[in-house]
Structures are given as structure tokens and as C-alpha cells.
Write a protein that holds these residues in place. Structure first.
Motif, PDB file in Angstrom:
ATOM      1  N   GLU A  39       0.830  -1.167   0.120  1.00 14.24           N
ATOM      2  CA  GLU A  39      -0.120   0.184   0.029  1.00 14.24           C
ATOM      3  C   GLU A  39       0.914   1.334  -0.016  1.00 14.24           C
ATOM      4  O   GLU A  39       0.231   2.275  -0.432  1.00 14.24           O
ATOM      5  N   GLN A  40       2.023   1.206   0.602  1.00 15.94           N
ATOM      6  CA  GLN A  40       2.902   2.313   0.604  1.00 15.94           C
ATOM      7  C   GLN A  40       3.781   2.358  -0.727  1.00 15.94           C
ATOM      8  O   GLN A  40       4.790   3.237  -1.027  1.00 15.94           O
ATOM      9  N   GLU A  72      16.954  -6.241  -1.507  1.00 16.50           N
ATOM     10  CA  GLU A  72      16.513  -5.624  -2.762  1.00 16.50           C
ATOM     11  C   GLU A  72      15.046  -5.256  -2.346  1.00 16.50           C
ATOM     12  O   GLU A  72      14.637  -4.476  -3.210  1.00 16.50           O
ATOM     13  N   PHE A  73      14.412  -5.869  -1.353  1.00 18.83           N
ATOM     14  CA  PHE A  73      13.094  -5.496  -1.143  1.00 18.83           C
ATOM     15  C   PHE A  73      12.567  -5.799   0.368  1.00 18.83           C
ATOM     16  O   PHE A  73      13.558  -6.585   1.038  1.00 18.83           O
ATOM     17  N   LYS A  74      11.732  -5.154   0.607  1.00 17.39           N
ATOM     18  CA  LYS A  74      11.246  -5.493   2.154  1.00 17.39           C
ATOM     19  C   LYS A  74      10.589  -7.139   2.279  1.00 17.39           C
ATOM     20  O   LYS A  74      10.179  -7.330   1.304  1.00 17.39           O
ATOM     21  N   VAL A  75      11.285  -7.750   3.432  1.00 18.41           N
ATOM     22  CA  VAL A  75      10.655  -8.987   3.546  1.00 18.41           C
ATOM     23  C   VAL A  75      10.026  -8.833   4.988  1.00 18.41           C
ATOM     24  O   VAL A  75      10.504  -8.567   5.861  1.00 18.41           O
ATOM     25  N   SER A  88      -4.551  -6.324  -4.465  1.00 18.84           N
ATOM     26  CA  SER A  88      -3.340  -6.192  -4.952  1.00 18.84           C
ATOM     27  C   SER A  88      -3.120  -6.580  -6.466  1.00 18.84           C
ATOM     28  O   SER A  88      -2.201  -6.100  -7.129  1.00 18.84           O
ATOM     29  N   ILE A  89      -4.048  -7.537  -6.926  1.00 25.05           N
ATOM     30  CA  ILE A  89      -3.794  -7.972  -8.289  1.00 25.05           C
ATOM     31  C   ILE A  89      -4.787  -7.339  -9.132  1.00 25.05           C
ATOM     32  O   ILE A  89      -4.800  -7.651 -10.492  1.00 25.05           O
TER      33      ILE A  89
END
Length: 90
Positions: A39-40, A72-75, A88-89
Motif C-alpha cells: 500500500e505504500q 532488494e525489497f522488504k521481507v 493487489s492483483i
């Protein structure tokens, strides 16, 4: 039973949901990981937390460790509802 019902409808796996909020837990007997932009607007990999609804495992831990090491990304280990997933899709 659910797996047979899914197969009869042409599906290969069952997405297990938990509770009134339909929280994603597992796919068949496998862990679920969702890669999305949250969402961010952040790139994020989500998997359900070890809160008693799923079992810990070597594969899950290995994937989380690898993903975190890439930086490389938030986990995130947190709940994700079917409502959030469907949103989200779109």
C-alpha cells in the motif's frame, strides 16, 4: 477432500484460508510467499507468520534468509487477507 474438489474444478492446489478475515496460510502443503508492491508502494515479499497456524520449515527459513540477504525489497512475516491479496492483483 478439498484437494479432490479443487482437482475436479481443474485446479492443481488449494489456497488455505483461516478465520473470518480469510487469512492466507498455505498452498496445499507448501508455504505461500507473495511478492507485490504494498500500500505504500514498496516492493515487498510477504509470508504468514509462525503463529501456530503453519509449521516452521527449512525451505521457508532458507527463502526468508536469502531474500533478506539480497536487501532488494522488504521481507515481512505478517498476515495477509484474501481481500488484501485480491486488491493487489487488480
Amino acid at each position: 477432500m478439498p484437494q479432490k474438489a479443487a482437482a475436479a474444478k481443474g485446479c492443481q492446489q488449494v489456497l488455505w484460508l483461516y478465520g473470518e478475515e480469510h487469512l492466507l496460510t498455505e498452498v496445499g502443503t507448501m508455504n505461500i510467499f507473495v511478492s507485490w508492491h504494498n500500500e505504500q508502494g514498496e516492493k515487498e515479499l510477504i509470508t504468514p507468520p509462525l503463529d501456530g497456524t503453519i509449521l516452521p520449515g527449512v525451505t521457508r527459513k532458507s527463502l526468508l534468509d536469502l531474500a533478506r540477504s539480497w536487501n532488494e525489497f522488504k521481507v515481512t512475516e505478517r498476515t495477509l487477507s484474501m481481500k488484501q491479496f485480491k486488491k493487489s492483483i487488480k
